[in-house]
Design a protein around this motif. Structure first.
Motif, PDB file in Angstrom:
ATOM      1  N   TYR A  94       0.816  -1.221   0.000  1.00 42.37           N
ATOM      2  CA  TYR A  94       0.000   0.000   0.000  1.00 42.37           C
ATOM      3  C   TYR A  94       0.844   1.263   0.000  1.00 42.37           C
ATOM      4  O   TYR A  94       0.450   2.283  -0.585  1.00 42.37           O
ATOM      5  CB  TYR A  94      -0.969  -0.020   1.185  1.00 42.37           C
ATOM      6  CG  TYR A  94      -2.046  -1.067   1.009  1.00 42.37           C
ATOM      7  CD1 TYR A  94      -2.969  -0.957  -0.017  1.00 42.37           C
ATOM      8  CD2 TYR A  94      -2.096  -2.189   1.827  1.00 42.37           C
ATOM      9  CE1 TYR A  94      -3.937  -1.928  -0.214  1.00 42.37           C
ATOM     10  CE2 TYR A  94      -3.060  -3.171   1.638  1.00 42.37           C
ATOM     11  CZ  TYR A  94      -3.975  -3.032   0.610  1.00 42.37           C
ATOM     12  OH  TYR A  94      -4.924  -4.009   0.402  1.00 42.37           O
ATOM     13  N   GLY A  98       0.612   3.230  -3.384  1.00 38.12           N
ATOM     14  CA  GLY A  98       0.024   4.544  -3.100  1.00 38.12           C
ATOM     15  C   GLY A  98       0.853   5.678  -3.669  1.00 38.12           C
ATOM     16  O   GLY A  98       0.328   6.735  -4.018  1.00 38.12           O
ATOM     17  N   MET A 118      -6.500   5.008  -7.075  1.00 36.06           N
ATOM     18  CA  MET A 118      -7.086   4.455  -5.852  1.00 36.06           C
ATOM     19  C   MET A 118      -7.877   3.178  -6.150  1.00 36.06           C
ATOM     20  O   MET A 118      -7.963   2.284  -5.309  1.00 36.06           O
ATOM     21  CB  MET A 118      -7.976   5.494  -5.172  1.00 36.06           C
ATOM     22  CG  MET A 118      -7.200   6.678  -4.579  1.00 36.06           C
ATOM     23  SD  MET A 118      -5.965   6.211  -3.321  1.00 36.06           S
ATOM     24  CE  MET A 118      -4.439   6.165  -4.294  1.00 36.06           C
ATOM     25  N   THR A 121      -5.284   0.451  -6.303  1.00 31.10           N
ATOM     26  CA  THR A 121      -4.616   0.217  -5.020  1.00 31.10           C
ATOM     27  C   THR A 121      -5.494  -0.547  -4.039  1.00 31.10           C
ATOM     28  O   THR A 121      -5.029  -1.489  -3.377  1.00 31.10           O
ATOM     29  CB  THR A 121      -4.181   1.557  -4.391  1.00 31.10           C
ATOM     30  OG1 THR A 121      -3.331   2.252  -5.305  1.00 31.10           O
ATOM     31  CG2 THR A 121      -3.445   1.327  -3.082  1.00 31.10           C
ATOM     32  N   PHE A 122      -6.761  -0.164  -3.950  1.00 32.52           N
ATOM     33  CA  PHE A 122      -7.625  -0.725  -2.911  1.00 32.52           C
ATOM     34  C   PHE A 122      -8.680  -1.653  -3.513  1.00 32.52           C
ATOM     35  O   PHE A 122      -9.540  -1.215  -4.282  1.00 32.52           O
ATOM     36  CB  PHE A 122      -8.298   0.390  -2.111  1.00 32.52           C
ATOM     37  CG  PHE A 122      -7.313   1.252  -1.373  1.00 32.52           C
ATOM     38  CD1 PHE A 122      -6.682   0.775  -0.234  1.00 32.52           C
ATOM     39  CD2 PHE A 122      -6.983   2.518  -1.832  1.00 32.52           C
ATOM     40  CE1 PHE A 122      -5.749   1.552   0.443  1.00 32.52           C
ATOM     41  CE2 PHE A 122      -6.057   3.307  -1.165  1.00 32.52           C
ATOM     42  CZ  PHE A 122      -5.441   2.828  -0.022  1.00 32.52           C
ATOM     43  N   LEU A 157      -6.822   2.719   3.479  1.00 32.53           N
ATOM     44  CA  LEU A 157      -8.076   3.013   2.778  1.00 32.53           C
ATOM     45  C   LEU A 157      -8.757   4.240   3.362  1.00 32.53           C
ATOM     46  O   LEU A 157      -9.271   5.088   2.624  1.00 32.53           O
ATOM     47  CB  LEU A 157      -9.015   1.801   2.868  1.00 32.53           C
ATOM     48  CG  LEU A 157     -10.414   1.967   2.255  1.00 32.53           C
ATOM     49  CD1 LEU A 157     -10.323   2.194   0.749  1.00 32.53           C
ATOM     50  CD2 LEU A 157     -11.279   0.745   2.560  1.00 32.53           C
ATOM     51  N   GLY A 161      -6.593   6.838   0.965  1.00 33.20           N
ATOM     52  CA  GLY A 161      -7.699   6.810   0.003  1.00 33.20           C
ATOM     53  C   GLY A 161      -8.606   8.008   0.142  1.00 33.20           C
ATOM     54  O   GLY A 161      -9.011   8.626  -0.851  1.00 33.20           O
ATOM     55  N   ILE A 343     -14.055   3.187  -2.311  1.00 43.99           N
ATOM     56  CA  ILE A 343     -13.505   4.098  -3.323  1.00 43.99           C
ATOM     57  C   ILE A 343     -14.617   4.651  -4.203  1.00 43.99           C
ATOM     58  O   ILE A 343     -14.625   5.840  -4.549  1.00 43.99           O
ATOM     59  CB  ILE A 343     -12.435   3.377  -4.173  1.00 43.99           C
ATOM     60  CG1 ILE A 343     -11.247   2.967  -3.305  1.00 43.99           C
ATOM     61  CG2 ILE A 343     -11.975   4.264  -5.319  1.00 43.99           C
ATOM     62  CD1 ILE A 343     -10.535   4.115  -2.624  1.00 43.99           C
TER      63      ILE A 343
END
Length: 389
Positions: A94, A98, A118, A121-122, A157, A161, A343
């Motif tokens: 992350y 990120g 994002m 990533t998540f 997150l 995020g 997200i």
């Protein structure tokens, strides 16, 4: 000689997974229930808005029970060393992604960069990843590994995020009170919003269950803490920590097992319902949607795989930690899941490329289901080499 042995192990691992009904049964059952959710929604037996209710039940009841019950198992030093490797791999993933994710979309404007970076990533590790992991690996070790991997996931997150998705197209945090050209005011506001949002991290039922469960689990290593006689098998001569609630109060095990049973069917039904909300044709027409989807289901797992291999190699060389082949597979399953619904919620809340994030989520969901067997086979093969336990 070692290379030849590893090649034989890889070949055997691939054959074993391809011929294992446990593997195909889990995949087919998952696809079937997702299709059932889609079909029943199309037939109006289920309503489109019910996915919100299903996910709420999962987040508040099912997944916390699944997480907590997973920690009701014996702990050893080797177990803790394996989970340390999973935790470190998660944090590094992350942090690294990120930082670099936006550069994969550098030719687009800032809103698109933020939304797609994002999204890659998540992933939906909780309501998509964990149920699949549980179906593939019924044992408690798999639950613990997936729970541990979710610790850095929730931390980033609800911090990284939120902050990235909360920026406007010029890179400023969205708020009418903020003086746009003031560095001090801009970042004071960012810190204030981070502190406010941290409540969501600490009060998240799944993360709470993870922290409490992990504490109960790891304290079993304290010498002399096992003082409660075995309540499940009388006369066994075994003793447990009083924090092993499945032994101290045996009905708790049945309660948790009953509640966690709703996870896989509800999660798959919710995914099926979600697939009816967007027009697939619109998703297929957009290059950005395809690009974001491919990066999510292919590139993110590749980056996670490289990071995990490096972490594992360092641990093996130093003796500080170990990584199991199952742990490797679990990490990649979690990363190959579609984008997190949070997200999409951020995207809607901050009016940032809402249609794009929704379309990427829809297409990624379909692609994740299709590509998941590929990743399981790949990680099973890699996990069979001598680097992994």
């Amino acid at each position: 000689m070692q290379l030849l042995l590893d090649e034989n192990k890889v070949s055997k691992a691939i054959i074993d997974i391809l011929t294992a009904w446990r593997f195909w049964s889990a995949i087919i059952a998952t696809i079937f229930v997702i299709f059932l959710g889609w079909l029943l929604t199309k037939k109006v037996t289920l309503k489109q808005e019910w996915d919100v209710v299903f996910i709420k039940i999962l987040v508040v009841i099912g997944l916390p029970a699944l997480v907590f019950e997973g920690f009701m198992s014996d702990a050893t030093v080797e177990n803790v060393k394996q989970e340390a490797a999973v935790l470190l791999s998660g944090f590094l993933f992350y942090i690294i992604l990120g930082i670099i994710a936006k550069y994969f979309y550098i030719k687009y404007d800032r809103d698109v960069q933020d939304a797609l970076s994002m999204s890659i990533t998540f992933a939906a590790t909780s309501f998509f990843g964990i149920p699949i992991v549980t179906a593939l690996f019924p044992g408690s070790d798999a639950k613990i590994a997936s729970n541990i991997f979710n610790v850095p996931y929730y931390v980033f997150l609800y911090s990284l995020g939120f902050i990235i998705m909360g920026k406007d197209n010029k890179g400023y945090l969205q708020d009418k009170v903020v003086i746009r050209n003031s560095f001090k005011n801009r970042y004071a506001y960012g810190w204030k919003m981070f502190k406010t949002n941290s409540k969501k991290i600490l009060l998240n039922p799944i993360l709470l269950a993870t922290i409490i469960g992990f504490t109960f689990w790891v304290t079993q290593l304290i010498p002399g803490i096992a003082v409660v006689p075995d309540q499940n098998v009388l006369g066994s001569g075994k003793s447990f920590s009083s924090l092993r609630l499945d032994n101290t109060f045996p009905p708790i095990k049945k309660i948790l097992v009953t509640l966690q049973a709703i996870c896989t069917p509800l999660a798959c039904l919710a995914i099926g319902i979600n697939l009816t909300k967007e027009t697939l044709k619109d998703s297929l027409k957009s290059f950005k949607t395809w690009y974001g989807t491919i990066m999510k289901v292919l590139l993110a797992p590749v980056i996670g795989l490289v990071i995990t291999l490096i972490v594992t190699a360092i641990g093996k060389e130093t003796g500080a930690w170990t990584m199991s082949s199952m742990g490797l597979t679990i990490i990649i399953i979690m990363l190959a899941a579609p984008p997190a619904s949070v997200i999409v919620a951020y995207s809607i809340n901050f009016k940032k490329e809402t249609l794009l994030t929704s379309n990427v989520t829809l297409l990624s969901t379909l692609m994740s289901i299709i590509i998941l067997p590929f990743w399981i086979i790949v990680t099973t093969a890699i996990g069979s080499i001598s680097l992994f336990t």
